[in-house]
Design a protein around this motif. Structure first.
Motif, mmCIF file in Angstrom:
data_model
loop_
_atom_site.group_PDB
_atom_site.id
_atom_site.type_symbol
_atom_site.label_atom_id
_atom_site.label_comp_id
_atom_site.label_asym_id
_atom_site.label_seq_id
_atom_site.Cartn_x
_atom_site.Cartn_y
_atom_site.Cartn_z
ATOM 1 N N ARG A 228 5.888 7.077 -1.485
ATOM 2 C CA ARG A 228 5.888 8.020 -2.602
ATOM 3 C C ARG A 228 6.110 9.411 -2.028
ATOM 4 O O ARG A 228 5.401 9.844 -1.120
ATOM 5 C CB ARG A 228 4.588 7.947 -3.388
ATOM 6 C CG ARG A 228 4.612 8.800 -4.651
ATOM 7 C CD ARG A 228 3.450 8.509 -5.570
ATOM 8 N NE ARG A 228 3.492 7.164 -6.110
ATOM 9 C CZ ARG A 228 4.253 6.787 -7.139
ATOM 10 N NH1 ARG A 228 5.067 7.663 -7.701
ATOM 11 N NH2 ARG A 228 4.211 5.554 -7.587
ATOM 12 N N ASN B 187 11.560 7.591 -4.526
ATOM 13 C CA ASN B 187 10.562 7.185 -5.512
ATOM 14 C C ASN B 187 11.075 6.100 -6.464
ATOM 15 O O ASN B 187 10.278 5.406 -7.103
ATOM 16 C CB ASN B 187 10.073 8.399 -6.307
ATOM 17 C CG ASN B 187 9.213 9.327 -5.463
ATOM 18 O OD1 ASN B 187 8.632 8.913 -4.453
ATOM 19 N ND2 ASN B 187 9.130 10.586 -5.846
ATOM 20 N N GLN C 118 0.840 -1.199 0.000
ATOM 21 C CA GLN C 118 0.000 0.000 0.000
ATOM 22 C C GLN C 118 0.868 1.239 0.000
ATOM 23 O O GLN C 118 1.826 1.337 0.775
ATOM 24 C CB GLN C 118 -0.904 0.005 1.235
ATOM 25 C CG GLN C 118 -1.903 1.152 1.249
ATOM 26 C CD GLN C 118 -2.846 1.055 2.422
ATOM 27 O OE1 GLN C 118 -2.763 0.129 3.215
ATOM 28 N NE2 GLN C 118 -3.748 2.010 2.518
ATOM 29 N N GLU C 119 0.584 2.195 -0.871
ATOM 30 C CA GLU C 119 1.415 3.394 -0.966
ATOM 31 C C GLU C 119 1.191 4.320 0.220
ATOM 32 O O GLU C 119 0.072 4.489 0.698
ATOM 33 C CB GLU C 119 1.127 4.140 -2.268
ATOM 34 C CG GLU C 119 1.738 3.475 -3.483
ATOM 35 C CD GLU C 119 1.698 4.359 -4.710
ATOM 36 O OE1 GLU C 119 1.125 5.471 -4.630
ATOM 37 O OE2 GLU C 119 2.237 3.955 -5.746
ATOM 38 N N GLY D 122 6.634 1.119 -0.992
ATOM 39 C CA GLY D 122 5.318 1.739 -0.914
ATOM 40 C C GLY D 122 5.364 3.226 -0.633
ATOM 41 O O GLY D 122 4.331 3.884 -0.572
ATOM 42 N N THR E 179 9.686 2.910 -4.834
ATOM 43 C CA THR E 179 8.276 2.879 -4.433
ATOM 44 C C THR E 179 7.666 1.483 -4.541
ATOM 45 O O THR E 179 6.889 1.062 -3.670
ATOM 46 C CB THR E 179 7.454 3.868 -5.281
ATOM 47 O OG1 THR E 179 7.948 5.198 -5.062
ATOM 48 C CG2 THR E 179 5.977 3.831 -4.892
#
Length: 321
Positions: free
Chosen positions: A60, A51, A24-25, A58, A54
């Motif tokens: 960002r 990034n 999950q970001e 996760g 990512t």
């Protein structure tokens, strides 16, 4: 249709099991400074490395332009920013409740690492006949925008010198991106900036008008450096800017990267890991980073406690015990 259904179900299961999609970001925001300053490059550089990872972490990252050190610390305190760049003196004051933070200590402030040196820099038009800081009396001076570390340091220097804003015929509050044009257009006689070198704003100023870096030295500065461990005497090397072939004596701080104890250990760990696992790449993103050494970044300029996430990474590398 009956043959297609198991295939679709199997594909759905494979997708749900994918580690990339299962991650999950989490969005993090880094406070920087004006777009012409090195703080902005620090934040953008860290985000670029974060990034790149990512899919695995996760995380960002974004790093918008801000008002600078004090604004960044206040935004972290308010929960509006995850991390930020701040001068080492303002890290000290915020954590200890001194200077502008008197009676309002941010005891959740945590150090992550220090970055580059930042000399307190004064640039004056050559036709203003300003050779040292005291010569600013009676002149039009850009003292820095409210909320910036540069403005805070300017106020401290004035106090140390027994001066005040009233000593200037004009004390403008332009941001870094605006002050070089003001110097070139003869709207001010001098500009001030606490910043790493070489700096684009100062290159612009010295390219568009005959301008000189100004000496900031003497007994008052000696005392200021002696009484405050986050300050050090600095010489800005000659040859960096047009018309400034000789070194310029001044003093300075360190740029530091800070966060809050409210930020999870794993988040900070992954940010630190992204920087130091790609350290050569990071050093190549700006000339001010070229001489950075990990051991100095951990030890110098950090007066708040290390965040546990940063501490964890440094222990893994054997840099701290």
């Amino acid at each position: 249709m009956s043959k297609l259904k198991p295939i679709l179900m199997g594909a759905a299961f494979a997708l749900s099991a994918s580690p990339v999609l299962a991650q999950q970001e989490q969005f993090i925001t880094i406070g920087t400074g004006g777009q012409t300053g090195v703080y902005y490059v620090v934040g953008q550089s860290i985000c670029r490395l974060v990034n790149r990872q990512t899919a695995e972490t996760g995380l960002r990252c974004t790093a918008p332009a801000t008002g600078g050190s004090i604004a960044n610390i206040n935004a972290i305190k308010a929960g509006d920013m995850t991390m930020g760049v701040a001068q080492s003196d303002w890290q000290f004051h915020a954590y200890n409740g001194s200077s502008d933070y008197e009676g309002d200590a941010f005891d959740k402030l945590r150090a992550v690492f220090a970055v580059h040196p930042e000399p307190f820099t004064v640039v004056a038009r050559a036709d203003s006949e300003i050779a040292n800081f005291e010569d600013l009396k009676g002149k039009r001076v850009n003292v820095g925008n409210p909320g910036s570390g540069s403005r805070g340091t300017m106020e401290i220097v004035l106090d140390a010198m027994g001066m005040s804003m009233d000593d200037f015929s004009l004390a403008s509050e332009l941001r870094p991106a605006e002050q070089s044009a003001a110097l070139g257009d003869n709207q001010v006689d001098a500009i001030t900036y606490t910043v790493g070198h070489p700096n684009g704003s100062i290159q612009e100023a010295t390219s568009t008008v005959d301008a000189r870096l100004v000496t900031v030295a003497g007994d008052a500065i000696d005392k200021l450096v002696e009484e405050n461990p986050y300050y050090a005497k600095v010489t800005i090397p000659g040859g960096m800017y047009a018309g400034n072939d000789e070194g310029t004596e001044t003093f300075g701080v360190k740029a530091t990267f800070v966060t809050s104890s409210d930020i999870p250990e794993e988040t900070v760990y992954q940010v630190v890991k992204a920087v130091f696992d790609n350290f050569d790449r990071f050093k190549g993103l700006h000339p001010a980073f070229a001489d950075l050494e990990p051991e100095e970044m951990i030890a110098d300029g950090n007066s708040a406690p290390l965040h546990p996430g940063a501490e964890r990474y440094y222990r893994e590398q054997g840099w701290i015990e």
